[in-house]
Enzyme design. Structure first.
Site, PDB file in Angstrom:
ATOM      1  N   THR A 104       0.647  -0.684  -0.129  1.00  0.00           N
ATOM      2  CA  THR A 104      -0.153  -0.209  -0.378  1.00  0.00           C
ATOM      3  C   THR A 104       1.049   1.410  -0.223  1.00  0.00           C
ATOM      4  O   THR A 104       1.840   0.998   0.706  1.00  0.00           O
ATOM      5  CB  THR A 104      -0.928   0.264   1.250  1.00  0.00           C
ATOM      6  OG1 THR A 104      -0.370  -0.131   2.608  1.00  0.00           O
ATOM      7  CG2 THR A 104      -1.515  -0.754   1.872  1.00  0.00           C
ATOM      8  N   ASP A 118      -3.454   6.103   1.888  1.00  0.00           N
ATOM      9  CA  ASP A 118      -3.220   7.108   3.040  1.00  0.00           C
ATOM     10  C   ASP A 118      -3.627   6.517   4.470  1.00  0.00           C
ATOM     11  O   ASP A 118      -4.455   6.558   4.933  1.00  0.00           O
ATOM     12  CB  ASP A 118      -4.207   8.207   2.453  1.00  0.00           C
ATOM     13  CG  ASP A 118      -3.536   9.885   3.587  1.00  0.00           C
ATOM     14  OD1 ASP A 118      -2.893   9.681   4.613  1.00  0.00           O
ATOM     15  OD2 ASP A 118      -4.037  10.766   3.349  1.00  0.00           O
ATOM     16  N   ASN A 151       4.633   0.443   8.669  1.00  0.00           N
ATOM     17  CA  ASN A 151       6.136   1.264   8.251  1.00  0.00           C
ATOM     18  C   ASN A 151       6.193   3.374   7.735  1.00  0.00           C
ATOM     19  O   ASN A 151       7.122   3.441   7.947  1.00  0.00           O
ATOM     20  CB  ASN A 151       6.570   0.126   7.191  1.00  0.00           C
ATOM     21  CG  ASN A 151       7.487   1.054   6.032  1.00  0.00           C
ATOM     22  OD1 ASN A 151       8.596   1.278   6.287  1.00  0.00           O
ATOM     23  ND2 ASN A 151       7.555   1.531   4.456  1.00  0.00           N
ATOM     24  N   LYS A 184      -6.524  -1.055  13.929  1.00  0.00           N
ATOM     25  CA  LYS A 184      -7.527  -0.952  14.862  1.00  0.00           C
ATOM     26  C   LYS A 184      -8.150  -1.808  12.576  1.00  0.00           C
ATOM     27  O   LYS A 184      -9.422  -2.485  13.299  1.00  0.00           O
ATOM     28  CB  LYS A 184      -8.754   0.349  14.592  1.00  0.00           C
ATOM     29  CG  LYS A 184      -8.322   0.601  15.879  1.00  0.00           C
ATOM     30  CD  LYS A 184      -8.960   2.088  16.625  1.00  0.00           C
ATOM     31  CE  LYS A 184      -9.239   2.715  17.393  1.00  0.00           C
ATOM     32  NZ  LYS A 184      -9.985   1.571  18.265  1.00  0.00           N
ATOM     33  N   SER A 232       9.782   1.733  14.399  1.00  0.00           N
ATOM     34  CA  SER A 232       9.977   2.781  15.465  1.00  0.00           C
ATOM     35  C   SER A 232      11.166   3.713  14.913  1.00  0.00           C
ATOM     36  O   SER A 232      11.411   3.588  13.760  1.00  0.00           O
ATOM     37  CB  SER A 232       8.990   2.255  16.879  1.00  0.00           C
ATOM     38  OG  SER A 232       9.808   2.981  17.988  1.00  0.00           O
ATOM     39  N   TYR A 290       8.612  14.379  16.181  1.00  0.00           N
ATOM     40  CA  TYR A 290       9.425  13.053  15.447  1.00  0.00           C
ATOM     41  C   TYR A 290       9.273  12.020  16.740  1.00  0.00           C
ATOM     42  O   TYR A 290       8.694  11.122  17.284  1.00  0.00           O
ATOM     43  CB  TYR A 290      10.491  12.915  14.871  1.00  0.00           C
ATOM     44  CG  TYR A 290      10.462  11.553  13.525  1.00  0.00           C
ATOM     45  CD1 TYR A 290       9.976  11.016  12.926  1.00  0.00           C
ATOM     46  CD2 TYR A 290      11.610  11.229  14.095  1.00  0.00           C
ATOM     47  CE1 TYR A 290      10.581   9.760  12.252  1.00  0.00           C
ATOM     48  CE2 TYR A 290      12.287   9.512  14.148  1.00  0.00           C
ATOM     49  CZ  TYR A 290      10.978   9.217  12.649  1.00  0.00           C
ATOM     50  OH  TYR A 290      11.583   8.223  12.593  1.00  0.00           O
ATOM     51  N   LYS A 336       7.517   8.567  17.969  1.00  0.00           N
ATOM     52  CA  LYS A 336       7.493   7.291  17.809  1.00  0.00           C
ATOM     53  C   LYS A 336       7.709   6.638  19.624  1.00  0.00           C
ATOM     54  O   LYS A 336       7.440   5.812  19.664  1.00  0.00           O
ATOM     55  CB  LYS A 336       9.349   7.200  17.341  1.00  0.00           C
ATOM     56  CG  LYS A 336       9.337   7.916  16.503  1.00  0.00           C
ATOM     57  CD  LYS A 336       8.956   6.497  14.857  1.00  0.00           C
ATOM     58  CE  LYS A 336       8.305   6.536  13.963  1.00  0.00           C
ATOM     59  NZ  LYS A 336       8.443   5.501  12.891  1.00  0.00           N
TER      60      LYS A 336
END
Length: 277
Positions: free
Chosen positions: A34, A57, A84, A117, A135, A149, A153
């Protein structure tokens, strides 16, 4: 092959996602690849009878649900989810706008949550599944110029560790991956956005930070193709790890974090231990 699994990979048209998707297919798995731009994903991965390319998205929950439905329609199940896709809004915290901070969290924290989810009901129903979330070492320790950022994480870390305690009863495993510096596309202009606001007191430091981050693009020591193969290896066993540190620099960071935390625990041990009623 009996061990063939169905992988759903986000951000599969760029950087590390391409290598993970290729490695999964070459290992005999079926892949739902994707990305925001399906044409770019197709160009990166080509055609394969065990490959389905779907627009996703990750900030859009309905996109996530549609991608899962498309994967189920084609392959009948989803065994492995790889969260990812991510971005990088860099800058000093005071200079970052709330819009920039919210954009970071929307993509790198809430995005993986939305995709997970959408996948969890499938894994829970089949009483099996593996959720791999990328991560960063910035999920272990904060860095200058990386406050937004790192916030995303660190959020990933707490969410995934908590999630594992909730879903292990259904035979679902989670793995946090903490890569060090890998030669991906994260530091390209398409993925990294530097704060547009400027406060004079930060001028000199900002100049040095921009020089470092822009200069690091394409010079990172980690090989994403080797990381993809490592993920196949560590997640292919009967009991995949709850955490995988990727790269010698990531291992060194984790060791330093553990040492620092131990030092902090001992620094005020008597006072810290004297707070009961």
């Amino acid at each position: 092959m009996e061990n063939k699994k169905v992988w759903l990979i986000t951000g599969a048209g760029r950087g590390m996602g391409i290598d993970i998707a290729k490695a999964a297919i070459e290992a005999g798995n079926k892949v739902i690849a994707t990305g925001r731009n399906p044409e770019k994903v197709a160009k990166a991965l080509g055609n394969h009878h065990d490959l389905l390319i779907v627009k996703l998205d990750i900030t859009n929950a309905k996109d996530a649900e549609a991608a899962v439905e498309a994967g189920l329609s084609r392959f009948g199940t989803i065994d492995v989810l790889v969260n990812n896709a991510a971005n990088f809004n860099a800058g000093y915290f005071e200079e970052l706008s709330m819009e920039e901070i919210e954009s970071q969290l929307s993509t790198s924290l809430f995005g993986p949550m939305k995709v997970t989810k959408a996948v969890l009901p499938i894994m829970r129903a089949q009483r099996s599944g593996h959720i791999i979330t990328i991560s960063s070492t910035a999920g272990l320790v904060g860095y200058t110029f990386c406050s937004a950022y790192a916030a995303s994480k660190f959020g990933i870390e707490g969410w995934m560790e908590s999630l594992q305690t909730e879903v292990e009863q259904f035979g679902i495993t989670t793995t946090l991956v903490n890569p060090g510096f890998f030669r991906t596309e994260l530091l390209t202009e398409e993925s990294t956005k530097y704060s547009e606001n400027a406060i004079a007191d930060y001028d000199e430091g900002r100049k040095q930070q921009l020089q470092f981050w822009k200069g690091a693009n394409g010079q990172q020591s980690g090989d994403p193709a080797k990381l993809a193969q490592a993920l196949l290896r560590v997640t292919g066993g009967e009991k995949p790890p709850l955490r995988f540190l990727a790269g010698a620099d990531a291992v060194a960071t984790a060791e330093q974090v553990a040492t620092t935390l131990q030092q902090q625990a001992m620094a005020y041990l008597e006072l810290s231990s004297s707070l009961s009623y």
